[in-house]
Design a protein around this motif. Structure first.
Motif, mmCIF file in Angstrom:
data_model
loop_
_atom_site.group_PDB
_atom_site.id
_atom_site.type_symbol
_atom_site.label_atom_id
_atom_site.label_comp_id
_atom_site.label_asym_id
_atom_site.label_seq_id
_atom_site.Cartn_x
_atom_site.Cartn_y
_atom_site.Cartn_z
ATOM 1 N N THR A 3 2.906 3.689 -20.303
ATOM 2 C CA THR A 3 1.393 3.354 -19.688
ATOM 3 C C THR A 3 0.747 2.679 -18.420
ATOM 4 O O THR A 3 2.000 1.469 -18.474
ATOM 5 N N THR A 4 0.712 3.453 -16.594
ATOM 6 C CA THR A 4 1.183 2.173 -15.497
ATOM 7 C C THR A 4 -0.131 2.207 -15.199
ATOM 8 O O THR A 4 -0.815 2.925 -14.868
ATOM 9 N N LEU A 5 0.092 1.152 -14.462
ATOM 10 C CA LEU A 5 -1.257 0.180 -13.939
ATOM 11 C C LEU A 5 -0.949 0.134 -12.646
ATOM 12 O O LEU A 5 -0.181 -0.775 -12.338
ATOM 13 N N ILE A 6 -1.886 0.485 -11.104
ATOM 14 C CA ILE A 6 -0.668 -0.001 -10.374
ATOM 15 C C ILE A 6 -3.034 0.415 -9.493
ATOM 16 O O ILE A 6 -3.266 0.842 -9.370
ATOM 17 N N THR A 7 -2.414 -0.823 -8.279
ATOM 18 C CA THR A 7 -3.791 -1.537 -7.966
ATOM 19 C C THR A 7 -3.319 -0.775 -6.088
ATOM 20 O O THR A 7 -2.062 -1.036 -6.316
ATOM 21 N N GLY A 8 -4.465 -1.237 -5.782
ATOM 22 C CA GLY A 8 -4.452 0.258 -4.458
ATOM 23 C C GLY A 8 -3.554 1.309 -4.127
ATOM 24 O O GLY A 8 -2.867 1.377 -3.606
ATOM 25 N N ALA A 9 -4.301 2.174 -5.054
ATOM 26 C CA ALA A 9 -3.504 3.524 -5.939
ATOM 27 C C ALA A 9 -3.489 4.792 -4.799
ATOM 28 O O ALA A 9 -3.080 5.934 -5.006
ATOM 29 N N ASN A 10 -4.830 4.570 -4.355
ATOM 30 C CA ASN A 10 -5.663 5.666 -3.455
ATOM 31 C C ASN A 10 -4.639 6.240 -2.804
ATOM 32 O O ASN A 10 -5.318 6.790 -1.838
ATOM 33 N N LYS A 11 -3.942 5.767 -1.964
ATOM 34 C CA LYS A 11 -3.541 6.325 -0.734
ATOM 35 C C LYS A 11 -1.592 5.026 -0.356
ATOM 36 O O LYS A 11 -2.016 4.251 -1.226
ATOM 37 N N ASN A 78 1.658 -4.680 -8.936
ATOM 38 C CA ASN A 78 0.731 -4.678 -8.359
ATOM 39 C C ASN A 78 0.815 -4.729 -6.708
ATOM 40 O O ASN A 78 1.497 -5.387 -6.217
ATOM 41 N N ASN A 79 0.250 -3.926 -5.956
ATOM 42 C CA ASN A 79 0.526 -2.854 -4.969
ATOM 43 C C ASN A 79 -0.374 -3.911 -4.366
ATOM 44 O O ASN A 79 -0.401 -3.682 -2.708
ATOM 45 N N ALA A 80 -1.963 -3.957 -3.951
ATOM 46 C CA ALA A 80 -3.326 -3.880 -3.691
ATOM 47 C C ALA A 80 -3.281 -4.965 -2.344
ATOM 48 O O ALA A 80 -1.852 -6.451 -2.805
ATOM 49 N N GLY A 81 -2.714 -5.397 -1.437
ATOM 50 C CA GLY A 81 -2.681 -5.750 -0.189
ATOM 51 C C GLY A 81 -3.020 -5.669 1.123
ATOM 52 O O GLY A 81 -3.087 -4.155 1.433
ATOM 53 N N ILE A 82 -3.340 -7.180 2.169
ATOM 54 C CA ILE A 82 -4.254 -6.432 2.862
ATOM 55 C C ILE A 82 -3.208 -7.324 4.342
ATOM 56 O O ILE A 82 -2.853 -8.458 3.634
ATOM 57 N N ASN A 109 -3.859 -10.699 -1.611
ATOM 58 C CA ASN A 109 -2.428 -10.754 -1.859
ATOM 59 C C ASN A 109 -2.345 -11.434 -2.427
ATOM 60 O O ASN A 109 -1.235 -11.187 -3.361
ATOM 61 N N VAL A 110 -2.986 -12.568 -3.014
ATOM 62 C CA VAL A 110 -2.428 -13.958 -4.238
ATOM 63 C C VAL A 110 -3.232 -14.351 -5.234
ATOM 64 O O VAL A 110 -2.886 -14.097 -6.053
ATOM 65 N N PHE A 111 -4.489 -14.511 -4.560
ATOM 66 C CA PHE A 111 -5.338 -14.684 -5.384
ATOM 67 C C PHE A 111 -5.476 -13.107 -6.807
ATOM 68 O O PHE A 111 -5.929 -13.338 -7.571
ATOM 69 N N GLY A 112 -5.699 -12.218 -5.478
ATOM 70 C CA GLY A 112 -6.084 -11.231 -6.585
ATOM 71 C C GLY A 112 -5.007 -10.555 -7.078
ATOM 72 O O GLY A 112 -5.284 -10.681 -8.514
ATOM 73 N N VAL A 133 5.848 -5.246 -11.348
ATOM 74 C CA VAL A 133 6.857 -5.454 -9.973
ATOM 75 C C VAL A 133 5.394 -5.849 -9.951
ATOM 76 O O VAL A 133 3.541 -5.403 -8.995
ATOM 77 N N ASN A 134 5.586 -6.622 -8.619
ATOM 78 C CA ASN A 134 4.811 -7.729 -7.242
ATOM 79 C C ASN A 134 5.638 -6.850 -6.086
ATOM 80 O O ASN A 134 7.125 -7.230 -5.733
ATOM 81 N N VAL A 135 4.823 -6.608 -5.520
ATOM 82 C CA VAL A 135 5.072 -6.138 -4.635
ATOM 83 C C VAL A 135 4.795 -7.079 -3.063
ATOM 84 O O VAL A 135 3.924 -7.347 -2.826
ATOM 85 N N SER A 136 6.138 -7.125 -2.790
ATOM 86 C CA SER A 136 6.238 -8.623 -1.826
ATOM 87 C C SER A 136 6.569 -7.805 -0.404
ATOM 88 O O SER A 136 5.630 -6.323 -0.180
ATOM 89 N N SER A 137 7.531 -8.544 0.083
ATOM 90 C CA SER A 137 7.698 -8.542 2.192
ATOM 91 C C SER A 137 8.987 -8.590 2.765
ATOM 92 O O SER A 137 9.728 -9.476 2.106
ATOM 93 N N GLY A 138 9.610 -8.632 3.424
ATOM 94 C CA GLY A 138 10.648 -9.073 3.115
ATOM 95 C C GLY A 138 10.417 -10.321 4.638
ATOM 96 O O GLY A 138 11.037 -11.513 4.692
ATOM 97 N N LEU A 139 8.985 -10.078 5.265
ATOM 98 C CA LEU A 139 9.064 -11.407 5.782
ATOM 99 C C LEU A 139 8.186 -12.548 4.979
ATOM 100 O O LEU A 139 7.650 -13.820 5.415
ATOM 101 N N ALA A 140 8.182 -11.941 3.595
ATOM 102 C CA ALA A 140 8.546 -13.616 2.573
ATOM 103 C C ALA A 140 9.324 -14.280 2.744
ATOM 104 O O ALA A 140 9.707 -15.443 2.381
#
Length: 235
Positions: A3-11, A78-82, A109-112, A133-140
């Motif tokens: 069972t998996t939860l993905i945040t920010g997953a409607n798009k 943890n995918n939700a981000g802005i 992106n962090v507190f959430g 799984v925390n979705v980060s970025s190469g910019l990090a």
């Protein structure tokens, strides 16, 4: 059944990750701030939906109770981000950055991410194969942004890369604190999504690859790492 939860997953990347994991046999919850968008996305995929605003304590706590009542959780993505941008879609550089802009970016992106992780930790700790799984970025990557000639070096923004660098540190510290959970940060690559006004150079199918892969790692797999599709990348 996993069972998996993905945040920010409607798009975007979240939706594509959900599609791939449903295809792989996971029971997937699509976390969405908008109940109707979440419902429509879940129906398209054969997934479940849960109302989840990562910036709201009550919303996150309610989602955790709902998923707990349904049986628990094995994987959290943890995918939700802005990324805050100017009205014309431009990147906000150091000269234009305000504390409020920084705070807004970190709130999601962090507190959430911390808010959601804390709420679901009790469920993950009861799983036989827990993964975050925390979705980060190469910019990090501090190595990247200080190396002339790299895409990260050329990026002028401050708030978004700073928030994702913080995500990397959170990842490492949580991995050390909870050695029984596989906890990793991933760099999907410059993917065309709403986040960057679809200026990315790769598809969501390409971007989701590393997220999907790390969501399915074995209990003896890596933890506390930072990966793109080709393997570990410099912090």
């Amino acid at each position: 059944m996993t069972t998996t939860l993905i945040t920010g997953a409607n798009k975007g990347l979240g939706f594509e990750t959900a599609r791939r994991l449903v295809e792989a046999g996971h029971t997937v919850y699509l976390g969405s701030r908008d109940a109707e968008r979440g419902r429509r996305a879940a129906e398209r995929l054969g997934a479940r939906t849960v109302l989840l605003d990562v910036t709201d304590d009550a919303s996150v706590e309610a989602a955790a109770k709902s998923i707990a009542a349904d049986g628990g959780l094995d994987v959290l993505v943890n995918n939700a981000g802005i990324e805050s941008r100017t009205p014309d879609g431009g990147v906000i550089g150091a000269g234009e950055l305000t504390a409020d802009m920084m705070r807004q970016t970190f709130e999601t992106n962090v507190f959430g991410l911390v808010r959601v992780t804390r709420a679901f930790l009790p469920l993950l700790l009861r799983s036989a194969r827990p993964v975050i799984v925390n979705v980060s970025s190469g910019l990090a990557s501090l190595a990247g942004v200080t190396t002339p000639g790299t895409p990260a070096y050329a990026y002028p923004g401050v708030a978004y890369p700073a928030s994702k660098t913080a995500v990397n540190m959170v990842t490492v510290q949580y991995a050390k604190a909870f050695p029984g959970i596989r906890i990793n940060a991933v760099e999907p690559g410059y993917t065309a999504t709403d986040l960057n006004a679809h200026t990315g150079t790769q598809t969501v199918e390409e971007g989701a690859e590393i997220i999907v892969r790390m969501a399915q790692i074995d209990p003896d797999g890596p933890t506390g790492g930072y990966f793109d599709v080709e393997g570990p990348i410099p912090w």
